[in-house]
Design a protein around this motif. Structure first.
Motif, PDB file in Angstrom:
ATOM      1  N   ILE A  35      31.774  50.053 -36.977  1.00  0.00           N
ATOM      2  CA  ILE A  35      31.508  51.451 -36.622  1.00  0.00           C
ATOM      3  C   ILE A  35      30.225  51.971 -37.264  1.00  0.00           C
ATOM      4  N   LEU A  36      29.455  51.090 -37.862  1.00  0.00           N
ATOM      5  CA  LEU A  36      28.181  51.475 -38.469  1.00  0.00           C
ATOM      6  C   LEU A  36      27.235  51.977 -37.377  1.00  0.00           C
ATOM      7  N   PRO A  37      26.597  53.140 -37.571  1.00  0.00           N
ATOM      8  CA  PRO A  37      25.689  53.668 -36.544  1.00  0.00           C
ATOM      9  C   PRO A  37      24.421  52.824 -36.439  1.00  0.00           C
ATOM     10  N   VAL A  38      24.059  52.500 -35.212  1.00  0.00           N
ATOM     11  CA  VAL A  38      22.805  51.806 -34.916  1.00  0.00           C
ATOM     12  C   VAL A  38      22.014  52.729 -33.992  1.00  0.00           C
ATOM     13  N   ALA A  39      20.935  53.296 -34.513  1.00  0.00           N
ATOM     14  CA  ALA A  39      20.177  54.315 -33.774  1.00  0.00           C
ATOM     15  C   ALA A  39      21.112  55.433 -33.305  1.00  0.00           C
ATOM     16  N   GLY A  40      22.043  55.810 -34.182  1.00  0.00           N
ATOM     17  CA  GLY A  40      22.937  56.931 -33.906  1.00  0.00           C
ATOM     18  C   GLY A  40      24.179  56.603 -33.112  1.00  0.00           C
ATOM     19  N   VAL A  41      24.342  55.345 -32.704  1.00  0.00           N
ATOM     20  CA  VAL A  41      25.500  54.952 -31.893  1.00  0.00           C
ATOM     21  C   VAL A  41      26.257  53.846 -32.616  1.00  0.00           C
ATOM     22  N   PRO A  42      27.599  53.972 -32.782  1.00  0.00           N
ATOM     23  CA  PRO A  42      28.352  52.895 -33.438  1.00  0.00           C
ATOM     24  C   PRO A  42      28.099  51.563 -32.740  1.00  0.00           C
ATOM     25  N   MET A  43      27.886  50.525 -33.535  1.00  0.00           N
ATOM     26  CA  MET A  43      27.526  49.237 -32.934  1.00  0.00           C
ATOM     27  C   MET A  43      28.601  48.731 -31.971  1.00  0.00           C
ATOM     28  N   ILE A  44      29.868  48.985 -32.260  1.00  0.00           N
ATOM     29  CA  ILE A  44      30.929  48.540 -31.366  1.00  0.00           C
ATOM     30  C   ILE A  44      30.804  49.213 -30.007  1.00  0.00           C
ATOM     31  N   THR A  45      30.359  50.464 -29.993  1.00  0.00           N
ATOM     32  CA  THR A  45      30.160  51.195 -28.735  1.00  0.00           C
ATOM     33  C   THR A  45      29.073  50.539 -27.901  1.00  0.00           C
ATOM     34  N   ARG A  46      28.005  50.121 -28.552  1.00  0.00           N
ATOM     35  CA  ARG A  46      26.912  49.452 -27.836  1.00  0.00           C
ATOM     36  C   ARG A  46      27.410  48.154 -27.188  1.00  0.00           C
ATOM     37  N   VAL A  47      28.167  47.386 -27.922  1.00  0.00           N
ATOM     38  CA  VAL A  47      28.672  46.114 -27.391  1.00  0.00           C
ATOM     39  C   VAL A  47      29.620  46.361 -26.219  1.00  0.00           C
ATOM     40  N   LEU A  48      30.517  47.319 -26.366  1.00  0.00           N
ATOM     41  CA  LEU A  48      31.482  47.595 -25.302  1.00  0.00           C
ATOM     42  C   LEU A  48      30.793  48.105 -24.036  1.00  0.00           C
ATOM     43  N   GLU A  49      29.779  48.951 -24.189  1.00  0.00           N
ATOM     44  CA  GLU A  49      29.047  49.448 -23.021  1.00  0.00           C
ATOM     45  C   GLU A  49      28.361  48.304 -22.288  1.00  0.00           C
ATOM     46  N   THR A  50      27.800  47.370 -23.046  1.00  0.00           N
ATOM     47  CA  THR A  50      27.168  46.205 -22.418  1.00  0.00           C
ATOM     48  C   THR A  50      28.190  45.391 -21.642  1.00  0.00           C
ATOM     49  N   LEU A  51      29.336  45.142 -22.236  1.00  0.00           N
ATOM     50  CA  LEU A  51      30.372  44.360 -21.563  1.00  0.00           C
ATOM     51  C   LEU A  51      30.865  45.057 -20.296  1.00  0.00           C
ATOM     52  N   GLN A  52      31.027  46.363 -20.366  1.00  0.00           N
ATOM     53  CA  GLN A  52      31.496  47.098 -19.195  1.00  0.00           C
ATOM     54  C   GLN A  52      30.471  47.096 -18.068  1.00  0.00           C
ATOM     55  N   ASN A  53      29.212  46.863 -18.405  1.00  0.00           N
ATOM     56  CA  ASN A  53      28.148  46.822 -17.406  1.00  0.00           C
ATOM     57  C   ASN A  53      27.802  45.399 -16.971  1.00  0.00           C
ATOM     58  N   THR A  54      28.617  44.440 -17.373  1.00  0.00           N
ATOM     59  CA  THR A  54      28.392  43.041 -17.011  1.00  0.00           C
ATOM     60  C   THR A  54      29.302  42.677 -15.850  1.00  0.00           C
ATOM     61  N   PRO A  55      28.732  42.249 -14.711  1.00  0.00           N
ATOM     62  CA  PRO A  55      29.535  42.030 -13.501  1.00  0.00           C
ATOM     63  C   PRO A  55      30.705  41.061 -13.670  1.00  0.00           C
ATOM     64  N   ALA A  56      30.550  40.034 -14.485  1.00  0.00           N
ATOM     65  CA  ALA A  56      31.592  39.010 -14.584  1.00  0.00           C
ATOM     66  C   ALA A  56      32.757  39.406 -15.476  1.00  0.00           C
ATOM     67  N   VAL A  57      32.612  40.491 -16.221  1.00  0.00           N
ATOM     68  CA  VAL A  57      33.607  40.846 -17.239  1.00  0.00           C
ATOM     69  C   VAL A  57      34.718  41.697 -16.642  1.00  0.00           C
ATOM     70  N   GLY A  58      35.949  41.310 -16.955  1.00  0.00           N
ATOM     71  CA  GLY A  58      37.102  42.089 -16.547  1.00  0.00           C
ATOM     72  C   GLY A  58      37.750  42.757 -17.749  1.00  0.00           C
ATOM     73  N   ARG A  59      38.772  42.103 -18.305  1.00  0.00           N
ATOM     74  CA  ARG A  59      39.503  42.668 -19.441  1.00  0.00           C
ATOM     75  C   ARG A  59      38.703  42.517 -20.732  1.00  0.00           C
ATOM     76  N   ILE A  60      38.682  43.576 -21.544  1.00  0.00           N
ATOM     77  CA  ILE A  60      37.982  43.561 -22.829  1.00  0.00           C
ATOM     78  C   ILE A  60      39.001  43.818 -23.929  1.00  0.00           C
ATOM     79  N   ILE A  61      38.970  42.972 -24.949  1.00  0.00           N
ATOM     80  CA  ILE A  61      39.886  43.070 -26.088  1.00  0.00           C
ATOM     81  C   ILE A  61      39.067  43.155 -27.358  1.00  0.00           C
ATOM     82  N   VAL A  62      39.376  44.108 -28.208  1.00  0.00           N
ATOM     83  CA  VAL A  62      38.738  44.214 -29.515  1.00  0.00           C
ATOM     84  C   VAL A  62      39.745  43.823 -30.577  1.00  0.00           C
ATOM     85  N   CYS A  63      39.317  42.969 -31.475  1.00  0.00           N
ATOM     86  CA  CYS A  63      40.181  42.451 -32.526  1.00  0.00           C
ATOM     87  C   CYS A  63      39.688  42.981 -33.875  1.00  0.00           C
ATOM     88  N   ILE A  64      40.532  43.743 -34.567  1.00  0.00           N
ATOM     89  CA  ILE A  64      40.122  44.366 -35.833  1.00  0.00           C
ATOM     90  C   ILE A  64      41.337  44.484 -36.747  1.00  0.00           C
TER      91      ILE A  64
END
Length: 257
Positions: A35-64
């Motif tokens: 959850i560390l901010p990277v340019a004001g956005v939590p890094m996990i948010t950046r990764v999840l947004e990328t995955l959601q914008n990737t055509p081949a990706v369906g289900r997303i699971i975060v493990c923490i």
């Protein structure tokens, strides 16, 4: 290999090893690096947004290890599961057992991740491979991010840095996760790892006489799984956030887009 929309499950490793506070998280005053901010956005948010914008990706699971940390940061469609205390290899093995294959694995600190890198990796992964690993060749990294200080693994025919993208494509891939777990359990005992992987293999690696094919062949002998290293064309794919200089570089690269 091509993947249709909503075909691929992705696991994002976001946990912290029990009893080992992450220095980056501590410096930023947050509980977890994810959850560390990277340019004001939590890094996990950046990764999840990328995955959601990737055509081949369906289900997303975060493990923490502390799912409540992600309250309000994870979209409703994303599943959050507790990580395993033994480490990331155990978490991957648990996800493979629960969700099956194919499973794409990445990390929360992969803040520069791009949909095109994921698609390049998936499409370039050999169809006969059970496990593939995305890497960036040294020359490509130094071309695209010459100021970065990355760790390069040097084989006799390839020097590369990892890109935190792993595709466990078939059920046989579980054997690779099991081998990873055994290696991780012995990470403080190099001699045990040498015995596990084979002392001649490690000797060749130290002497930089171990080829890419020989490495993959050894893994196949130990696990029965065919593995392959997939070289990506963008050196920025090797940049993750492990230290303050990585955060500074990542924010600089984001600002240049």
């Amino acid at each position: 290999m091509s993947y249709s929309a909503d075909a691929l499950t992705v696991l994002v490793l976001a946990g912290t090893r029990p009893g080992v506070p992450d220095p980056m998280a501590q410096a930023a005053g947050v509980s977890h690096k994810a959850i560390l901010p990277v340019a004001g956005v939590p890094m996990i948010t950046r990764v999840l947004e990328t995955l959601q914008n990737t055509p081949a990706v369906g289900r997303i699971i975060v493990c923490i290890d502390a799912p409540a940390v992600l309250d309000g940061l994870v979209p409703p469609a994303v599943t959050v599961v507790p990580s395993r205390p033994e480490g990331p290899s155990a978490s991957v093995l648990a996800a493979l057992t629960q969700f099956g294959t194919p499973l794409l694995v990445t990390t929360a600190d992969n803040a520069l991740l791009r949909p095109e890198w994921i698609m390049e990796f998936l499409n370039a992964s050999p169809p006969q491979a059970d496990v593939t690993v995305a890497v960036a060749p040294e020359a490509v990294v130094l071309r695209d991010v010459p100021v970065t200080k990355r760790t390069f693994i040097r084989l006799s025919d390839l020097a590369f840095s990892g890109c935190n993208l792993f595709l466990f494509r078939t059920p046989v891939a579980l054997n690779v996760a099991r081998l990873w777990l055994r290696v991780e359990k012995n990470r403080k005992h190099p001699l045990r790892i040498a015995w596990l992987l084979g002392p001649f293999v490690l000797l060749k690696a130290v002497m930089k006489k171990l080829s890419r094919n020989a490495l993959c062949a050894r893994i196949e002998k130990l696990t029965g799984a065919k593995t392959a290293l997939v070289c990506l064309s963008d050196g920025r794919a090797a940049v993750d956030i492990d230290k303050p200089a990585d955060l500074e570089l990542t924010e600089r690269l984001l600002g240049a887009e």
